[in-house]
Design an enzyme around this catalytic site. Structure first.
Site, PDB file in Angstrom:
ATOM      1  N   HIS A 187       0.835  -1.207   0.000  1.00 18.84           N
ATOM      2  CA  HIS A 187       0.000   0.000   0.000  1.00 18.84           C
ATOM      3  C   HIS A 187       0.869   1.257   0.000  1.00 18.84           C
ATOM      4  O   HIS A 187       0.520   2.260  -0.635  1.00 18.84           O
ATOM      5  CB  HIS A 187      -0.925  -0.002   1.213  1.00 18.84           C
ATOM      6  CG  HIS A 187      -1.811  -1.208   1.292  1.00 18.84           C
ATOM      7  ND1 HIS A 187      -2.844  -1.423   0.410  1.00 18.84           N
ATOM      8  CD2 HIS A 187      -1.803  -2.263   2.139  1.00 18.84           C
ATOM      9  CE1 HIS A 187      -3.446  -2.569   0.726  1.00 18.84           C
ATOM     10  NE2 HIS A 187      -2.834  -3.096   1.764  1.00 18.84           N
ATOM     11  N   ASN A 197       8.343  18.933  16.548  1.00 16.17           N
ATOM     12  CA  ASN A 197       8.663  17.558  16.164  1.00 16.17           C
ATOM     13  C   ASN A 197       9.121  17.482  14.710  1.00 16.17           C
ATOM     14  O   ASN A 197       9.997  16.684  14.361  1.00 16.17           O
ATOM     15  CB  ASN A 197       7.437  16.672  16.370  1.00 16.17           C
ATOM     16  CG  ASN A 197       7.731  15.208  16.102  1.00 16.17           C
ATOM     17  OD1 ASN A 197       8.435  14.553  16.848  1.00 16.17           O
ATOM     18  ND2 ASN A 197       7.192  14.694  15.003  1.00 16.17           N
ATOM     19  N   ARG A 208      12.760  18.264  14.434  1.00 16.50           N
ATOM     20  CA  ARG A 208      13.621  17.205  14.968  1.00 16.50           C
ATOM     21  C   ARG A 208      13.697  15.997  14.037  1.00 16.50           C
ATOM     22  O   ARG A 208      14.685  15.261  14.074  1.00 16.50           O
ATOM     23  CB  ARG A 208      13.106  16.744  16.335  1.00 16.50           C
ATOM     24  CG  ARG A 208      13.281  17.742  17.446  1.00 16.50           C
ATOM     25  CD  ARG A 208      13.045  17.091  18.791  1.00 16.50           C
ATOM     26  NE  ARG A 208      11.694  16.572  18.898  1.00 16.50           N
ATOM     27  CZ  ARG A 208      10.678  17.235  19.439  1.00 16.50           C
ATOM     28  NH1 ARG A 208      10.868  18.460  19.911  1.00 16.50           N
ATOM     29  NH2 ARG A 208       9.478  16.708  19.509  1.00 16.50           N
ATOM     30  N   ASN A 252      15.353  16.295   9.216  1.00 17.64           N
ATOM     31  CA  ASN A 252      16.749  16.017   8.866  1.00 17.64           C
ATOM     32  C   ASN A 252      17.492  15.706  10.155  1.00 17.64           C
ATOM     33  O   ASN A 252      18.013  16.608  10.823  1.00 17.64           O
ATOM     34  CB  ASN A 252      17.367  17.218   8.146  1.00 17.64           C
ATOM     35  CG  ASN A 252      18.737  16.935   7.573  1.00 17.64           C
ATOM     36  OD1 ASN A 252      19.396  15.983   7.971  1.00 17.64           O
ATOM     37  ND2 ASN A 252      19.168  17.750   6.627  1.00 17.64           N
ATOM     38  N   HIS A 288      20.072  17.949  12.497  1.00 13.75           N
ATOM     39  CA  HIS A 288      19.500  18.228  13.822  1.00 13.75           C
ATOM     40  C   HIS A 288      20.429  17.758  14.935  1.00 13.75           C
ATOM     41  O   HIS A 288      20.593  18.449  15.952  1.00 13.75           O
ATOM     42  CB  HIS A 288      18.140  17.551  13.959  1.00 13.75           C
ATOM     43  CG  HIS A 288      17.604  17.583  15.360  1.00 13.75           C
ATOM     44  ND1 HIS A 288      17.809  16.539  16.250  1.00 13.75           N
ATOM     45  CD2 HIS A 288      16.913  18.525  16.039  1.00 13.75           C
ATOM     46  CE1 HIS A 288      17.248  16.845  17.411  1.00 13.75           C
ATOM     47  NE2 HIS A 288      16.701  18.034  17.318  1.00 13.75           N
ATOM     48  N   TYR A 345      22.954  23.849  20.613  1.00 16.67           N
ATOM     49  CA  TYR A 345      21.977  23.960  21.697  1.00 16.67           C
ATOM     50  C   TYR A 345      22.583  23.587  23.043  1.00 16.67           C
ATOM     51  O   TYR A 345      22.542  24.372  24.001  1.00 16.67           O
ATOM     52  CB  TYR A 345      20.779  23.076  21.378  1.00 16.67           C
ATOM     53  CG  TYR A 345      19.683  23.095  22.419  1.00 16.67           C
ATOM     54  CD1 TYR A 345      18.770  24.151  22.478  1.00 16.67           C
ATOM     55  CD2 TYR A 345      19.568  22.067  23.352  1.00 16.67           C
ATOM     56  CE1 TYR A 345      17.766  24.168  23.431  1.00 16.67           C
ATOM     57  CE2 TYR A 345      18.580  22.078  24.307  1.00 16.67           C
ATOM     58  CZ  TYR A 345      17.672  23.133  24.344  1.00 16.67           C
ATOM     59  OH  TYR A 345      16.693  23.148  25.302  1.00 16.67           O
ATOM     60  N   SER A 351      20.719  28.399  12.159  1.00 18.40           N
ATOM     61  CA  SER A 351      20.162  27.667  11.014  1.00 18.40           C
ATOM     62  C   SER A 351      19.659  28.615   9.942  1.00 18.40           C
ATOM     63  O   SER A 351      19.892  28.396   8.744  1.00 18.40           O
ATOM     64  CB  SER A 351      19.035  26.753  11.498  1.00 18.40           C
ATOM     65  OG  SER A 351      18.488  26.019  10.434  1.00 18.40           O
ATOM     66  N   HIS A 411      21.190  28.885   6.096  1.00 19.48           N
ATOM     67  CA  HIS A 411      20.318  28.643   4.947  1.00 19.48           C
ATOM     68  C   HIS A 411      20.281  29.851   4.010  1.00 19.48           C
ATOM     69  O   HIS A 411      20.357  29.702   2.783  1.00 19.48           O
ATOM     70  CB  HIS A 411      18.902  28.303   5.416  1.00 19.48           C
ATOM     71  CG  HIS A 411      18.723  26.881   5.855  1.00 19.48           C
ATOM     72  ND1 HIS A 411      19.118  26.434   7.084  1.00 19.48           N
ATOM     73  CD2 HIS A 411      18.197  25.800   5.208  1.00 19.48           C
ATOM     74  CE1 HIS A 411      18.840  25.147   7.197  1.00 19.48           C
ATOM     75  NE2 HIS A 411      18.281  24.733   6.070  1.00 19.48           N
TER      76      HIS A 411
END
Length: 563
Positions: A148, A422, A425, A428, A432, A440, A466, A470
């Site tokens: 499926h 979420n 996280r 990628n 991350h 962090y 980030s 980018h």
């Protein structure tokens, strides 16, 4: 203890089955009587002779009683199963609690000296254990084994075939012949030999300079004044990161006007190698400082070389490895990357270029902006899926297979996210992990006494890093500064990260996440495409610094500027 555990399990397995409740006999006639025109056979069945009304009621009643029996049997079986599982787990817990740890043989745990014991007591890995690599497959490889789910993959292939047929038919109608023009691909990947030479120089410099500096620094820690050597080698390493990897490749790409796709290869590799070099130094410096006189703490060149090719940004001396290389799997993934490349080409040819080629016929206004965004959602979503599938699944899995790298969790089920927290996280995982451990957590480590108070600041710092990276990539590769992605990251990305947090559950939040994601892709494709064509339709002869920062699409009007 074993007999006690076994007897408990046997008792749970031999639990008596409750007696099934009695129901009226399904074959007994209702009210013990037969309606006129019927007579009962020996086996208890009722034969219709003249009127079928009573027979129909009897069949309905029989079905209802069978349904009640099935429901009771189902609930009773579930109660028995839950009880047996509970008893079995209780017996396992009791048995494991009584087990004592067996002593480890001395051959596996050699005795340590008092000095080594003291160092080991005070040594802690940075911020705990860190990322743990385990052997696991990619999620899509597992999902594609389900027919499926694989059908969705077949649908995208069918759409690609339709894109190709559409292009061929339109070219045949317009030109009267089949036109296989891949001019866009040829232009986008132009100056490829220069790209290869630049990458070789970058890779050799990353292989030699950081490792040599680290090796010299590690040897200097056993000498006097180790702090002075740390400052010296640290400054040289940062200077190399800023100039050798940061400035020179960018200068080469800008001065040679490298086309977008070729420029993306250079800049993305530049960022990747800088992150790899940082991870290598960041992971090895603490253990060398702890074990200054132990030369085995310095990684070998082969370990560092493997890390430079491995599909991860977190350095380890060893990774879980697969026993063999499936070359058929590698070939399949590389062919899928090539297919995604042509897929993206047809998306731009059929959906983007016809829309944006005539840009500049009217001034920038709200109406044109809204129409442009909604017309760009479909190509934006296709590019999003293609980029994810081509790079995070196919490309990384191909290199992981060639290197026998066993941890294939390059992404998680981001499509099931009900919150943007979420999604960030799981989209990628490779990037991350680097941001989490080296940005962090290192940011929080600087404020270890007030960690909870500085968590929002640490999150803001991660988003800023980030967003800047980018936007830097897009600005260099496209040749203009238009901070759309930066604003989306810092404004909407931060806002959605706090509004759509992990406590948001349910399908409605997943729909909101997808809607926001699709709309954001439309905005990115629309605004960057508009600016790309405006830069070519309305070039500035002698631009000032402020004019370079101002988006050209806000003032470009092709009808007034002429061809």
């Amino acid at each position: 203890m074993e007999s006690h555990g076994d007897s408990g399990v046997l008792r749970s397995r031999c639990r008596p089955v409750p007696k099934m409740p009695t129901f009226p006999d399904l074959d007994e006639p209702l009210n013990g009587q037969l309606s006129p025109g019927k007579h009962q056979l020996e086996n208890g069945e009722i034969r219709i002779t003249s009127n079928g009304r009573l027979e129909m009621e009897h069949v309905i009643s029989k079905k209802l009683q069978l349904k009640r029996k099935a429901e009771y049997l189902k609930s009773d079986l579930m109660r028995q199963f839950e009880g047996q599982v509970s008893d079995f787990m209780d017996s396992l817990i009791e048995e494991s609690a009584s087990l004592e740890p067996a002593p480890v043989p001395a051959v596996f745990s050699p005795p340590l000296s008092d000095k080594e014991r003291s160092k080991l007591r005070h040594f802690r890995p940075p911020h705990g254990q860190g990322k743990l690599f385990v052997s696991r497959r990619s999620l899509l490889d597992e999902l594609f084994e389900v027919n499926h789910i694989r059908t969705i993959y077949h649908m995208f292939i069918a759409l690609l075939i339709l894109f190709i047929l559409s292009t061929l038919v339109v070219d045949f109608i317009d030109e009267g012949r089949l036109v296989l023009d891949f001019g866009l691909l040829v232009y986008a990947f132009g100056q490829f030999p220069l790209v290869v030479c630049t990458w070789i120089c970058m890779f050799l410099s990353v292989l030699l300079v950081p490792y040599s500096l680290f090796h010299l620094w590690a040897q200097s820690q056993s000498h006097s004044h180790p702090g002075m050597y740390s400052l010296l080698f640290g400054s040289v390493f940062l200077l190399y990161q800023a100039l050798g990897l940061g400035f020179l490749p960018t200068y080469m790409a800008v001065t040679n006007s490298v086309p977008p796709a070729s420029c993306f290869i250079i800049i993305l590799e530049q960022v990747r190698l800088m992150m790899k070099a940082h991870s290598f130094v960041r992971e090895n410096v603490p253990r060398v400082q702890t074990w200054a006189k132990d030369k085995t703490m310095v990684p070998q060149v082969s370990q560092y070389l493997y890390f430079l090719f491995a599909p991860t940004l977190i350095y380890r001396d060893k990774y879980p490895r697969n026993p063999v290389i499936r070359w058929g799997y590698v070939a399949t993934k590389l062919l899928q990357v090539l297919g995604c490349l042509f897929y993206a080409y047809y998306v731009f040819v059929r959906l983007c270029i016809p829309q944006f080629h005539s840009i500049g016929l009217q001034l920038f206004d709200l109406r044109a902006m809204v129409l442009c965004v909604f017309n760009s959602i479909l190509p934006g979503v296709l590019v999003l899926f293609l980029g994810f599938f081509a790079f995070l699944h196919c490309w990384l899995n191909a290199f992981a297979e060639m290197l026998r790298f066993a941890d294939r969790m390059f992404y998680k089920d981001w499509w099931n996210s009900t919150s943007f927290a979420n999604y960030y996280r799981t989209w990628n995982v490779v990037v991350h992990d680097w941001l989490y451990y080296y940005v962090y957590r290192d940011f929080l480590a600087a404020f270890k006494n007030t960690t909870k108070r500085f968590r929002p600041a640490a999150m803001l710092f991660v988003f800023t890093v980030s967003a800047v990276v980018h936007e830097y990539i897009l600005a260099v590769c496209f040749g203009f500064f238009y901070p759309v992605l930066f604003c989306l990251f810092m404004c909407f990305g931060m806002m959605f990260n706090f509004i759509l947090h992990d406590q948001r559950k349910g399908p409605i939040w997943n729909i909101i996440m997808w809607t926001s994601l699709f709309l954001g892709q439309g905005v990115i494709i629309c605004l960057y495409s508009q600016e790309w064509y405006a830069q070519r339709y309305c070039p500035l002869k002698e631009p000032s610094f402020l004019e370079l920062l101002k988006p050209r699409s806000w003032s470009c009007q092709r009808g007034l500027m002429g061809n």
